[in-house]
Scaffold this motif. Structure first.
Motif, PDB file in Angstrom:
ATOM      1  N   THR A 175     -34.809  55.997  47.033  1.00 21.18           N
ATOM      2  CA  THR A 175     -36.750  57.189  47.818  1.00 21.18           C
ATOM      3  C   THR A 175     -37.471  56.746  47.007  1.00 21.18           C
ATOM      4  OG1 THR A 175     -35.471  58.836  48.489  1.00 21.18           O
ATOM      5  CG2 THR A 175     -35.188  57.023  50.169  1.00 21.18           C
ATOM      6  N   ILE A 176     -37.558  57.237  45.456  1.00 18.45           N
ATOM      7  CA  ILE A 176     -38.876  57.671  44.832  1.00 18.45           C
ATOM      8  C   ILE A 176     -39.790  56.255  44.202  1.00 18.45           C
ATOM      9  CG2 ILE A 176     -38.856  59.438  43.043  1.00 18.45           C
ATOM     10  CD1 ILE A 176     -37.664  60.322  45.598  1.00 18.45           C
ATOM     11  N   ILE A 177     -40.417  56.895  43.792  1.00 21.75           N
ATOM     12  CA  ILE A 177     -41.394  55.209  43.973  1.00 21.75           C
ATOM     13  C   ILE A 177     -42.547  56.003  42.351  1.00 21.75           C
ATOM     14  CG2 ILE A 177     -43.571  53.841  43.817  1.00 21.75           C
ATOM     15  CD1 ILE A 177     -41.906  54.201  47.234  1.00 21.75           C
ATOM     16  N   PRO A 178     -42.085  55.713  41.357  1.00 22.93           N
ATOM     17  CA  PRO A 178     -42.892  56.717  40.778  1.00 22.93           C
ATOM     18  C   PRO A 178     -44.638  55.757  40.731  1.00 22.93           C
ATOM     19  CG  PRO A 178     -41.484  54.869  40.058  1.00 22.93           C
ATOM     20  CD  PRO A 178     -41.697  54.671  40.794  1.00 22.93           C
ATOM     21  N   THR A 207     -43.983  60.680  40.998  1.00 26.19           N
ATOM     22  CA  THR A 207     -43.123  60.521  41.697  1.00 26.19           C
ATOM     23  C   THR A 207     -43.845  60.734  43.073  1.00 26.19           C
ATOM     24  OG1 THR A 207     -41.738  61.986  41.291  1.00 26.19           O
ATOM     25  CG2 THR A 207     -41.508  60.779  39.964  1.00 26.19           C
ATOM     26  N   LEU A 208     -43.511  59.692  44.271  1.00 30.58           N
ATOM     27  CA  LEU A 208     -44.072  60.102  45.713  1.00 30.58           C
ATOM     28  C   LEU A 208     -42.231  59.795  46.022  1.00 30.58           C
ATOM     29  CD1 LEU A 208     -46.656  57.167  45.559  1.00 30.58           C
ATOM     30  CD2 LEU A 208     -46.530  59.693  45.106  1.00 30.58           C
ATOM     31  N   ASP A 209     -42.110  60.919  47.185  1.00 30.06           N
ATOM     32  CA  ASP A 209     -41.119  60.700  47.767  1.00 30.06           C
ATOM     33  C   ASP A 209     -41.262  60.526  49.117  1.00 30.06           C
ATOM     34  OD1 ASP A 209     -38.417  61.380  48.662  1.00 30.06           O
ATOM     35  OD2 ASP A 209     -38.768  62.884  48.775  1.00 30.06           O
ATOM     36  N   LEU A 221     -53.417  57.889  44.165  1.00 23.03           N
ATOM     37  CA  LEU A 221     -54.086  57.686  42.220  1.00 23.03           C
ATOM     38  C   LEU A 221     -54.778  58.825  42.785  1.00 23.03           C
ATOM     39  CD1 LEU A 221     -54.752  53.381  43.988  1.00 23.03           C
ATOM     40  CD2 LEU A 221     -52.634  54.855  42.721  1.00 23.03           C
ATOM     41  N   LYS A 222     -55.921  59.110  43.056  1.00 25.30           N
ATOM     42  CA  LYS A 222     -56.613  60.202  43.193  1.00 25.30           C
ATOM     43  C   LYS A 222     -56.113  61.486  41.503  1.00 25.30           C
ATOM     44  CE  LYS A 222     -59.903  59.920  46.061  1.00 25.30           C
ATOM     45  NZ  LYS A 222     -60.528  60.179  47.739  1.00 25.30           N
ATOM     46  N   SER A 258     -40.588  49.257  45.010  1.00 27.29           N
ATOM     47  CA  SER A 258     -39.998  49.960  43.420  1.00 27.29           C
ATOM     48  C   SER A 258     -41.224  51.064  42.729  1.00 27.29           C
ATOM     49  CB  SER A 258     -39.017  49.417  43.187  1.00 27.29           C
ATOM     50  OG  SER A 258     -39.447  48.750  42.017  1.00 27.29           O
ATOM     51  N   ALA A 259     -41.759  50.370  42.831  1.00 25.72           N
ATOM     52  CA  ALA A 259     -42.834  51.308  41.612  1.00 25.72           C
ATOM     53  C   ALA A 259     -44.154  51.010  41.609  1.00 25.72           C
ATOM     54  CB  ALA A 259     -42.709  50.606  39.882  1.00 25.72           C
ATOM     55  N   ILE A 260     -45.619  52.211  41.403  1.00 28.87           N
ATOM     56  CA  ILE A 260     -46.778  50.920  41.005  1.00 28.87           C
ATOM     57  C   ILE A 260     -47.017  51.588  39.752  1.00 28.87           C
ATOM     58  CG2 ILE A 260     -48.732  52.566  42.428  1.00 28.87           C
ATOM     59  CD1 ILE A 260     -46.752  53.153  44.894  1.00 28.87           C
TER      60      ILE A 260
END
Length: 166
Positions: free
Chosen positions: A3-6, A16-18, A94-95, A161-163
């Motif tokens: 569930t973590i998106i870097p 890392t986004l949760d 993003l900011k 899964s990632a940005i």
């Protein structure tokens, strides 16, 4: 399921986004009404006057409170949180990541290896949907990416899964 998106690449700070904790975020958007209601930008002066008036009225009715506690007084709509469909704008993250000037696009990478590139300006308008009817997006999540105009609401970008900033 991960569930973590870097957020990586040409950024000053890799994040890392949760999405599992966003339900408590004050910046969340109610997607049941977001695409159907007209979003009107409020004039900053009018907003300021309305907030000052509300604060003044509160002080008259309840007396002054020191220190001010209005920011910490939050009431959660438990029923709404348990049944709602929510998202949050990618722009907030993003900011915080501070995209470097040499970056020209944001790429969303999915679990199957497919990539979706967006210009920086387009990426700032994307909405990350993280819950449907009060439940996290477990099967094809953890997020679905929606365009601000809602044109892809029936066919969002799934399995992100990632940005990456490039």
């Amino acid at each position: 399921m991960e569930t973590i998106i870097p957020i990586t690449g040409a950024v000053t700070y890799q994040l890392t986004l949760d999405p599992t904790v966003w339900i408590f975020d004050d910046r969340k958007l109610d997607l049941n009404t977001y695409f159907t209601t007209q979003n009107v930008e409020e004039d900053a002066d009018v907003k300021y006057m309305r907030e000052v008036g509300a604060h003044w009225s509160r002080e008259i009715m309840e007396g002054a409170t020191f220190p001010p506690t209005l920011k910490s007084e939050r009431k959660f709509d438990r029923k709404g949180m348990e049944t709602g469909t929510f998202g949050i704008e990618l722009s907030h993250f993003l900011k915080n990541a501070e995209i470097k000037p040499e970056a020209s696009k944001i790429v969303l990478t999915c679990k199957d290896g497919e990539e979706y590139p967006f210009t920086i300006e387009e990426a700032y308008t994307l909405i990350l949907k993280y819950s449907q009817d009060g439940k996290p997006l477990l099967e094809d999540g953890p997020i679905h990416v929606l365009l601000r105009d809602g044109s892809n609401i029936d066919n969002p970008i799934k399995n992100v899964s990632a940005i990456r900033a490039e």
